[in-house]
Design a protein around this motif. Structure first.
Motif, PDB file in Angstrom:
ATOM      1  N   GLU A 290       5.391   9.602   5.561  1.00  0.00           N
ATOM      2  CA  GLU A 290       6.115   8.405   5.106  1.00  0.00           C
ATOM      3  C   GLU A 290       5.376   7.735   3.952  1.00  0.00           C
ATOM      4  N   ARG A 291       4.059   7.605   4.104  1.00  0.00           N
ATOM      5  CA  ARG A 291       3.272   6.979   3.045  1.00  0.00           C
ATOM      6  C   ARG A 291       3.272   7.842   1.785  1.00  0.00           C
ATOM      7  N   GLY A 292       3.209   9.150   1.982  1.00  0.00           N
ATOM      8  CA  GLY A 292       3.212  10.050   0.838  1.00  0.00           C
ATOM      9  C   GLY A 292       4.535  10.042   0.086  1.00  0.00           C
TER      10      GLY A 292
ATOM     11  N   ASP B 188       6.651   7.465  -0.030  1.00  0.00           N
ATOM     12  CA  ASP B 188       7.070   6.089  -0.310  1.00  0.00           C
ATOM     13  C   ASP B 188       7.563   5.908  -1.746  1.00  0.00           C
ATOM     14  N   GLN B 189       6.783   6.374  -2.728  1.00  0.00           N
ATOM     15  CA  GLN B 189       7.158   6.182  -4.125  1.00  0.00           C
ATOM     16  C   GLN B 189       8.454   6.904  -4.453  1.00  0.00           C
TER      17      GLN B 189
ATOM     18  N   LYS C 200       1.803   4.057  -7.448  1.00  0.00           N
ATOM     19  CA  LYS C 200       1.614   2.959  -6.496  1.00  0.00           C
ATOM     20  C   LYS C 200       2.623   1.831  -6.730  1.00  0.00           C
ATOM     21  N   ARG C 201       3.885   2.226  -6.899  1.00  0.00           N
ATOM     22  CA  ARG C 201       5.013   1.301  -7.052  1.00  0.00           C
ATOM     23  C   ARG C 201       5.003   0.489  -8.348  1.00  0.00           C
TER      24      ARG C 201
ATOM     25  N   ARG D  57      11.419   5.088  -2.856  1.00  0.00           N
ATOM     26  CA  ARG D  57      11.684   3.829  -3.558  1.00  0.00           C
ATOM     27  C   ARG D  57      12.455   4.087  -4.858  1.00  0.00           C
TER      28      ARG D  57
ATOM     29  N   PRO E  53      -2.726  10.154   1.076  1.00  0.00           N
ATOM     30  CA  PRO E  53      -1.720   9.620   1.989  1.00  0.00           C
ATOM     31  C   PRO E  53      -1.997  10.106   3.409  1.00  0.00           C
ATOM     32  N   THR E  54      -1.866   9.217   4.371  1.00  0.00           N
ATOM     33  CA  THR E  54      -2.203   9.598   5.737  1.00  0.00           C
ATOM     34  C   THR E  54      -0.987  10.029   6.544  1.00  0.00           C
ATOM     35  N   THR E  55       0.185   9.707   6.070  1.00  0.00           N
ATOM     36  CA  THR E  55       1.396  10.089   6.790  1.00  0.00           C
ATOM     37  C   THR E  55       2.423  10.598   5.788  1.00  0.00           C
TER      38      THR E  55
END
Length: 74
Positions: A19-21, A23-24, A45-46, A27, A15-17
């Protein structure tokens, strides 16, 4: 660490941010059980994970872990 930060392929796997890390987790936390996700499922990955480690389904191991956790000092 230098390899991970300088290698394009390695960076793509991480993950680069923040937020991306997150995300799951976000959600799943914001979703509704039974509608957006099913209890007891493993997600990556969702999507529900395709390959589970056989130990993840071992009820005796889960019970032992629970009992060990209960015995730890608070």
């Amino acid at each position: 660490m230098k390899f991970l930060t300088t290698n394009r392929v390695a960076r793509a796997a991480l993950p680069t941010t923040p937020e991306r890390g997150a995300d799951q987790l976000v959600r799943l936390a914001e979703g509704r059980p039974g509608t957006d996700w099913r209890s007891g499922e493993y997600y990556a990955k969702r999507r529900p994970g395709k390959r589970l480690n056989r130990l993840a389904l071992d009820t005796d191991l889960a019970r032992q872990l629970w009992e060990h956790s209960e015995a730890l000092p608070a």
